[in-house]
Design a protein around this motif. Sequence first.
Motif, PDB file in Angstrom:
ATOM      1  N   PHE A  60       0.228   5.576  -1.604  1.00  0.00           N
ATOM      2  CA  PHE A  60      -0.431   5.582  -2.906  1.00  0.00           C
ATOM      3  C   PHE A  60      -0.263   6.946  -3.578  1.00  0.00           C
ATOM      4  CE2 PHE A  60      -4.516   6.116  -5.362  1.00  0.00           C
ATOM      5  CZ  PHE A  60      -4.077   5.389  -6.459  1.00  0.00           C
ATOM      6  N   PHE A  95      -6.277  10.116   0.290  1.00  0.00           N
ATOM      7  CA  PHE A  95      -5.538   8.945   0.759  1.00  0.00           C
ATOM      8  C   PHE A  95      -4.428   9.285   1.750  1.00  0.00           C
ATOM      9  CE2 PHE A  95      -7.606   7.564  -3.084  1.00  0.00           C
ATOM     10  CZ  PHE A  95      -7.959   6.252  -2.832  1.00  0.00           C
ATOM     11  N   LEU A 103      -3.916  -0.971   0.712  1.00  0.00           N
ATOM     12  CA  LEU A 103      -5.040  -0.709  -0.176  1.00  0.00           C
ATOM     13  C   LEU A 103      -5.821  -1.980  -0.502  1.00  0.00           C
ATOM     14  CD1 LEU A 103      -3.604   1.768  -2.840  1.00  0.00           C
ATOM     15  CD2 LEU A 103      -5.123   2.294  -0.938  1.00  0.00           C
ATOM     16  N   ASN A 104      -7.129  -1.837  -0.568  1.00  0.00           N
ATOM     17  CA  ASN A 104      -8.010  -2.883  -1.082  1.00  0.00           C
ATOM     18  C   ASN A 104      -9.264  -2.188  -1.594  1.00  0.00           C
ATOM     19  OD1 ASN A 104      -9.850  -2.512   1.165  1.00  0.00           O
ATOM     20  ND2 ASN A 104      -8.399  -3.718   2.403  1.00  0.00           N
ATOM     21  N   VAL A 107     -11.173   0.008   1.075  1.00  0.00           N
ATOM     22  CA  VAL A 107     -10.507   1.269   1.405  1.00  0.00           C
ATOM     23  C   VAL A 107     -10.726   2.301   0.304  1.00  0.00           C
ATOM     24  CG1 VAL A 107      -8.263   2.392   1.747  1.00  0.00           C
ATOM     25  CG2 VAL A 107      -8.754   0.204   2.865  1.00  0.00           C
ATOM     26  N   VAL A 108     -10.491   1.892  -0.938  1.00  0.00           N
ATOM     27  CA  VAL A 108     -10.639   2.819  -2.065  1.00  0.00           C
ATOM     28  C   VAL A 108     -12.106   3.232  -2.231  1.00  0.00           C
ATOM     29  CG1 VAL A 108     -10.306   3.140  -4.538  1.00  0.00           C
ATOM     30  CG2 VAL A 108      -8.617   1.856  -3.220  1.00  0.00           C
ATOM     31  N   LEU A 135      -3.958   1.963 -10.216  1.00  0.00           N
ATOM     32  CA  LEU A 135      -3.959   0.724  -9.421  1.00  0.00           C
ATOM     33  C   LEU A 135      -3.625  -0.495 -10.285  1.00  0.00           C
ATOM     34  CD1 LEU A 135      -7.114   1.289  -7.167  1.00  0.00           C
ATOM     35  CD2 LEU A 135      -4.721   1.289  -6.437  1.00  0.00           C
TER      36      LEU A 135
END
Length: 346
Positions: A60, A95, A103-104, A107-108, A135
């Motif tokens: 990311f 990150f 990523l979901n 997680v963020v 995103l």
Amino acid sequence: MASIIKRGKSYRAQVSLYKRGEHKKLSKTFPTKREAELWALEMELAKGEGKELAYRTTTFADFFENWIYLVKVNDVKETTFQNYVRTLGVIRNLFQDIQLKDLNDIVVQKKIDKYAKTHSRKTTHEILLKIKTALRDAYARGYIANDFARLVKTRGENPPKRNKALSITDFKKLRNYVLQRPEDEFNLLVLLALETGMRRGELLAIRPESLYEYGIEVRHSISPTSDDTSLKTQNAKRDVSINKEVYELIRKMPVKENGYIFGFGGFKQSEQLADLLTELNIKKTTFHGLRDTHASFLFAQDIDIAYVSKRLGHINIQTTQNYYLELMPEKKHQQDADALSLLSSL
């Protein structure tokens, strides 16, 4: 085609990809064969829809860096772009090597919550807005499978306000001190901040041609992070009147080689102000707090809010009401007394 490989008690699903003339593989491990098969099927369907699965193995942080330098650099002002560059450092720290495919929203959310523990809610929100924008772009390009950005929330609390307005007593004390010592350039900078409510960058951008009798044309702002001297908004462009005594002091100041009246001093004005306030035994505030002090003093003297808003260069009166016109202690006490007097007369 996808392949499912049993590895001990887990199952590894693998999908072949083709990226820039090279064959690559995208893989993920699951506790059950059924989960592995469902994921593999989803990936194969996505390939058929033309989604860029190969990019999902990009971190990311790397995606964000490419995105700001290839996309955002042409969409925003230089000062805003530098904010994105600073955000890149935050993202790399938070990150690290997490890839787009991993990523979901959970997680963020965990990462932004971690950041919120050591930063204000406002700062955290600004970082999250940039992350969300990136995103959404990644989703639109098919680099991530779901548009989950809207699920991530800003949490945490705002610390106590640092740029509090000085009391009328301390305002007069500070103003008299700097006014009586004009030989010190920093004193004149503080004096102008109190006298005009101008932002630090606007004060540093004053040139001889910015002066008129008796006032200052605000047309530019100096930033420590960018060479862009344009003002943030059209409303910030304004003329600010000053009294004759202050005007004469500023007009007589020698001009620097770069054409400005004040030296930038490594942008250490906040530290200098802290030392000065300590010396005068005045409660600490920030340089922006001098702007608040100017606005609050005018408000305490019953100056029309529309005039104060225009003098500060705000977009509208609501901004002035929301952020700057906190009553000075002396004014608040007077208002309390007046309110009680009115109630007693009923």
